[in-house]
Design a protein around this motif. Sequence first.
Motif, PDB file in Angstrom:
ATOM      1  N   ARG A  62      -6.562   7.317   8.234  1.00  0.00           N
ATOM      2  CA  ARG A  62      -7.833   7.920   7.823  1.00  0.00           C
ATOM      3  C   ARG A  62      -7.567   9.319   7.285  1.00  0.00           C
ATOM      4  O   ARG A  62      -6.616   9.985   7.721  1.00  0.00           O
ATOM      5  N   PRO A  63      -8.397   9.791   6.358  1.00  0.00           N
ATOM      6  CA  PRO A  63      -8.206  11.143   5.820  1.00  0.00           C
ATOM      7  C   PRO A  63      -8.117  12.178   6.936  1.00  0.00           C
ATOM      8  O   PRO A  63      -8.888  12.140   7.897  1.00  0.00           O
ATOM      9  N   GLY A  64      -7.137  13.071   6.811  1.00  0.00           N
ATOM     10  CA  GLY A  64      -6.947  14.118   7.814  1.00  0.00           C
ATOM     11  C   GLY A  64      -5.949  13.786   8.898  1.00  0.00           C
ATOM     12  O   GLY A  64      -5.583  14.650   9.697  1.00  0.00           O
ATOM     13  N   ARG A  65      -5.492  12.536   8.955  1.00  0.00           N
ATOM     14  CA  ARG A  65      -4.531  12.141   9.984  1.00  0.00           C
ATOM     15  C   ARG A  65      -3.139  11.978   9.381  1.00  0.00           C
ATOM     16  O   ARG A  65      -2.989  11.731   8.182  1.00  0.00           O
ATOM     17  N   ASP A  66      -2.130  12.093  10.234  1.00  0.00           N
ATOM     18  CA  ASP A  66      -0.743  11.975   9.771  1.00  0.00           C
ATOM     19  C   ASP A  66      -0.444  10.587   9.220  1.00  0.00           C
ATOM     20  O   ASP A  66       0.491  10.420   8.433  1.00  0.00           O
ATOM     21  N   THR A  67      -1.211   9.599   9.641  1.00  0.00           N
ATOM     22  CA  THR A  67      -0.978   8.219   9.200  1.00  0.00           C
ATOM     23  C   THR A  67      -1.638   7.910   7.854  1.00  0.00           C
ATOM     24  O   THR A  67      -1.503   6.809   7.341  1.00  0.00           O
ATOM     25  N   PHE A  68      -2.346   8.877   7.296  1.00  0.00           N
ATOM     26  CA  PHE A  68      -3.034   8.673   6.018  1.00  0.00           C
ATOM     27  C   PHE A  68      -2.051   8.915   4.884  1.00  0.00           C
ATOM     28  O   PHE A  68      -1.860  10.028   4.415  1.00  0.00           O
ATOM     29  N   VAL A  69      -1.378   7.833   4.476  1.00  0.00           N
ATOM     30  CA  VAL A  69      -0.322   7.943   3.480  1.00  0.00           C
ATOM     31  C   VAL A  69      -0.508   6.881   2.399  1.00  0.00           C
ATOM     32  O   VAL A  69      -1.337   5.982   2.511  1.00  0.00           O
ATOM     33  N   SER A  70       0.311   6.983   1.366  1.00  0.00           N
ATOM     34  CA  SER A  70       0.296   6.026   0.271  1.00  0.00           C
ATOM     35  C   SER A  70       0.762   4.648   0.734  1.00  0.00           C
ATOM     36  O   SER A  70       1.431   4.505   1.768  1.00  0.00           O
ATOM     37  N   LEU A  71       0.438   3.630  -0.063  1.00  0.00           N
ATOM     38  CA  LEU A  71       0.850   2.258   0.240  1.00  0.00           C
ATOM     39  C   LEU A  71       2.131   1.846  -0.489  1.00  0.00           C
ATOM     40  O   LEU A  71       2.490   0.662  -0.488  1.00  0.00           O
ATOM     41  N   GLU A  72       2.827   2.795  -1.082  1.00  0.00           N
ATOM     42  CA  GLU A  72       4.032   2.448  -1.839  1.00  0.00           C
ATOM     43  C   GLU A  72       5.050   1.725  -0.968  1.00  0.00           C
ATOM     44  O   GLU A  72       5.632   0.711  -1.370  1.00  0.00           O
ATOM     45  N   ALA A  82       6.895 -11.749   2.091  1.00  0.00           N
ATOM     46  CA  ALA A  82       6.270 -12.811   1.304  1.00  0.00           C
ATOM     47  C   ALA A  82       7.254 -13.533   0.398  1.00  0.00           C
ATOM     48  O   ALA A  82       6.970 -14.653  -0.057  1.00  0.00           O
ATOM     49  N   GLY A  83       8.396 -12.909   0.117  1.00  0.00           N
ATOM     50  CA  GLY A  83       9.370 -13.534  -0.766  1.00  0.00           C
ATOM     51  C   GLY A  83       8.948 -13.532  -2.216  1.00  0.00           C
ATOM     52  O   GLY A  83       9.407 -14.358  -3.012  1.00  0.00           O
ATOM     53  N   VAL A  84       8.057 -12.608  -2.573  1.00  0.00           N
ATOM     54  CA  VAL A  84       7.624 -12.449  -3.962  1.00  0.00           C
ATOM     55  C   VAL A  84       7.640 -10.964  -4.303  1.00  0.00           C
ATOM     56  O   VAL A  84       7.542 -10.114  -3.412  1.00  0.00           O
ATOM     57  N   ASP A  85       7.765 -10.640  -5.581  1.00  0.00           N
ATOM     58  CA  ASP A  85       7.698  -9.245  -5.995  1.00  0.00           C
ATOM     59  C   ASP A  85       6.276  -8.734  -5.826  1.00  0.00           C
ATOM     60  O   ASP A  85       5.303  -9.421  -6.179  1.00  0.00           O
ATOM     61  N   VAL A  86       6.148  -7.529  -5.281  1.00  0.00           N
ATOM     62  CA  VAL A  86       4.839  -6.884  -5.149  1.00  0.00           C
ATOM     63  C   VAL A  86       4.935  -5.519  -5.817  1.00  0.00           C
ATOM     64  O   VAL A  86       5.581  -4.610  -5.303  1.00  0.00           O
ATOM     65  N   ASP A  87       4.327  -5.387  -6.975  1.00  0.00           N
ATOM     66  CA  ASP A  87       4.352  -4.124  -7.716  1.00  0.00           C
ATOM     67  C   ASP A  87       3.303  -3.181  -7.135  1.00  0.00           C
ATOM     68  O   ASP A  87       2.181  -3.596  -6.815  1.00  0.00           O
ATOM     69  N   PHE A  88       3.657  -1.912  -7.040  1.00  0.00           N
ATOM     70  CA  PHE A  88       2.724  -0.918  -6.500  1.00  0.00           C
ATOM     71  C   PHE A  88       2.079  -0.127  -7.635  1.00  0.00           C
ATOM     72  O   PHE A  88       2.757   0.270  -8.585  1.00  0.00           O
ATOM     73  N   VAL A  89       0.767   0.079  -7.522  1.00  0.00           N
ATOM     74  CA  VAL A  89       0.020   0.875  -8.496  1.00  0.00           C
ATOM     75  C   VAL A  89      -0.579   2.075  -7.773  1.00  0.00           C
ATOM     76  O   VAL A  89      -1.409   1.889  -6.868  1.00  0.00           O
ATOM     77  N   PRO A  90      -0.185   3.295  -8.117  1.00  0.00           N
ATOM     78  CA  PRO A  90      -0.675   4.482  -7.407  1.00  0.00           C
ATOM     79  C   PRO A  90      -2.090   4.875  -7.822  1.00  0.00           C
ATOM     80  O   PRO A  90      -2.370   6.037  -8.133  1.00  0.00           O
ATOM     81  N   ASP A  91      -2.983   3.917  -7.843  1.00  0.00           N
ATOM     82  CA  ASP A  91      -4.365   4.144  -8.250  1.00  0.00           C
ATOM     83  C   ASP A  91      -5.202   3.026  -7.638  1.00  0.00           C
ATOM     84  O   ASP A  91      -4.726   1.890  -7.489  1.00  0.00           O
ATOM     85  N   THR A  92      -6.439   3.348  -7.274  1.00  0.00           N
ATOM     86  CA  THR A  92      -7.292   2.351  -6.616  1.00  0.00           C
ATOM     87  C   THR A  92      -8.205   1.616  -7.587  1.00  0.00           C
ATOM     88  O   THR A  92      -8.228   0.383  -7.623  1.00  0.00           O
ATOM     89  N   PHE A  93      -8.980   2.347  -8.396  1.00  0.00           N
ATOM     90  CA  PHE A  93      -9.856   1.654  -9.345  1.00  0.00           C
ATOM     91  C   PHE A  93     -10.053   2.455 -10.636  1.00  0.00           C
ATOM     92  O   PHE A  93     -10.979   2.199 -11.402  1.00  0.00           O
ATOM     93  N   GLY A  94      -9.150   3.388 -10.889  1.00  0.00           N
ATOM     94  CA  GLY A  94      -9.219   4.168 -12.111  1.00  0.00           C
ATOM     95  C   GLY A  94      -8.580   3.453 -13.289  1.00  0.00           C
ATOM     96  O   GLY A  94      -8.269   2.261 -13.230  1.00  0.00           O
ATOM     97  N   ASP A  95      -8.355   4.189 -14.362  1.00  0.00           N
ATOM     98  CA  ASP A  95      -7.814   3.595 -15.591  1.00  0.00           C
ATOM     99  C   ASP A  95      -6.449   2.953 -15.371  1.00  0.00           C
ATOM    100  O   ASP A  95      -6.160   1.891 -15.925  1.00  0.00           O
ATOM    101  N   GLU A  96      -5.601   3.599 -14.570  1.00  0.00           N
ATOM    102  CA  GLU A  96      -4.267   3.051 -14.330  1.00  0.00           C
ATOM    103  C   GLU A  96      -4.345   1.713 -13.595  1.00  0.00           C
ATOM    104  O   GLU A  96      -3.623   0.765 -13.921  1.00  0.00           O
ATOM    105  N   ALA A  97      -5.230   1.641 -12.605  1.00  0.00           N
ATOM    106  CA  ALA A  97      -5.397   0.392 -11.855  1.00  0.00           C
ATOM    107  C   ALA A  97      -5.941  -0.714 -12.754  1.00  0.00           C
ATOM    108  O   ALA A  97      -5.449  -1.856 -12.738  1.00  0.00           O
ATOM    109  N   LEU A  98      -6.952  -0.405 -13.537  1.00  0.00           N
ATOM    110  CA  LEU A  98      -7.559  -1.414 -14.409  1.00  0.00           C
ATOM    111  C   LEU A  98      -6.574  -1.900 -15.460  1.00  0.00           C
ATOM    112  O   LEU A  98      -6.537  -3.098 -15.784  1.00  0.00           O
ATOM    113  N   ALA A  99      -5.762  -0.981 -15.993  1.00  0.00           N
ATOM    114  CA  ALA A  99      -4.762  -1.385 -16.987  1.00  0.00           C
ATOM    115  C   ALA A  99      -3.739  -2.324 -16.363  1.00  0.00           C
ATOM    116  O   ALA A  99      -3.333  -3.324 -16.976  1.00  0.00           O
TER     117      ALA A  99
END
Length: 409
Positions: A62-72, A82-99
Motif C-alpha cells: 500500500r502507498p507509504g509502506r516499504d512493501t509498496f514497490v513495482s511489479l517488475e 507459469a513456464g511462459v514469458d511475462v513482459d513487464f509494462v511500467p504503466d497501469t493504464f496510460g499511453d504506454e500500457a495501452l500501446a
Amino acid sequence: MVDFRTLDDLPAEQRVLARLDLNSPVEDGRVQGNRRFDRHATTVAELADAGHRVALMAHQGRPGRDTFVSLERHAEILAEHAGVDVDFVPDTFGDEALAAVREIEGGDVLLLENVRMADDELPEKEPEEHAASEFVETLAPAFDAYVNDAYSAAHRKHASLVGFPLRLPSYAGRVMETEYEANTAIAEREFDGDVTMVVGGTKATDVIGVMEALDETVDTFCLGGVAGELFLRAAGYPVGTDVETDLFGEQWAENEDTVHEVLDERSEQIRLASDLAYEGDDGERVEAAVEDIDEKTRAFLDVGSETVATYDSIVRDSAAVFVKGALGVFEDERFSDGTVGVLRAIAETDCFSVVGGGDTSRAIGMYGLDEADFSHVSIAGGAYIRALTGEPLPAVELLERNAAGEFDG
C-alpha cells in the motif's frame, strides 16, 4: 456449484484482462516468491496456451509502506512458475500500457504496473462508481473479457476487482474457482460424519465470528492461540492476559461478553487446551497443566502435549476438518507441536480438509508435509474468514451478477 462463469466458458482468441493477487513479502527491497505465484501460474499458463492475448493486473503493498514497490520482479517470478514469458509494462493504464496492449499477439502475456499506483484503485467504492472511473473506462475498451483470479482480495471493493465486471464479460480464473468451492464447502456440503474446526491465530475477533456463524455446522471447535487463551480466561483460568505481548487486553475488552456467551451456549462443542507451553529459563520448552496455573507470568507460545493428543484424536475421527489460524508460534520449532500435530493428523486421515487463515499454511512446507495430502490449502486470509462467516465477497458477487446478465458491458 458456482454461479459464475469460469475459463471453461471463455470464448476462443480473446483479448483478456486478468486480475491476480501476487502480493508478496519484501525483504531488503526485493520481492520474495510465495505460494501465490505457483497458484496463479495455472491460470496464466492456461490462458496463454489457449492463444488468448493476456494482460495481467496485480497489486503490491500500500502507498507509504516499504512493501509498496513495482511489479517488475513479479513478472520474472511469475514467468518462472507459469513456464511462459511475462513482459513487464511500467504503466497501469496510460499511453504506454495501452500501446503495449494493442501489440499483444495470441499467447503473449504482459503484466501491467502495480494497480495501487493508480489513484482510482484503492478507495472502497460501489461498483458503479468504480466502473465510471478513468482507470476502468480507459482500460476496459481495450479488452474482450475480464478474468478475476484474485480470490484472496475478493472482499475488497477496489476498482480492479469490482469495476470491470460492469464493463466486460467476466470469468473466474482457476484460483478464484477452486478457492471459492473449497472455502464455501463448510456451509454448502454435507459430510458423512463429524465436522471439526481448529481455530487459533492472533485475531480473536475473527475466531469468535467464525464460531458464531458456524455453530450449527461444526460439531467440535478445537481452540488455541490468542482466542484459546481468552476462552480459558472466560472459563475462569488466570490466562489470557498480556505478559510480554499486547495481544490480549484490547481483544478481551472488545469481546468479553461475546466470549462468555459463546462458551456458555456452546460448551459441548468447544474443546479448550488442557495444558500450555512456554519458554523456560534455559530457553527450553516447558509445559504446564492449565489446572496448575496460579498466575500468568510468561507468554504461552503453544498448546501442550496433552492437548495435542486430544486434538489429534478428534481430527482423526472427523469427516471434515477446517483450519483457521495456528495453535502456537510454529515458526519456532520448539512451539510448533500444536499446529504441526494437527496438520500431520489431517494429512494422515482420509477426511475433507481445508487449511487457511493468514500464514498457517506456511507450516505445511516448513515441516515437510505434503500439500497434496490436504483437500485444499487456501492462500486467502480476509476472504477466507468472510467465506467461513457467510459474509459477502463483493468481487465474487460481481462475477455472479455478470454471469446472470445484469450488465450490458
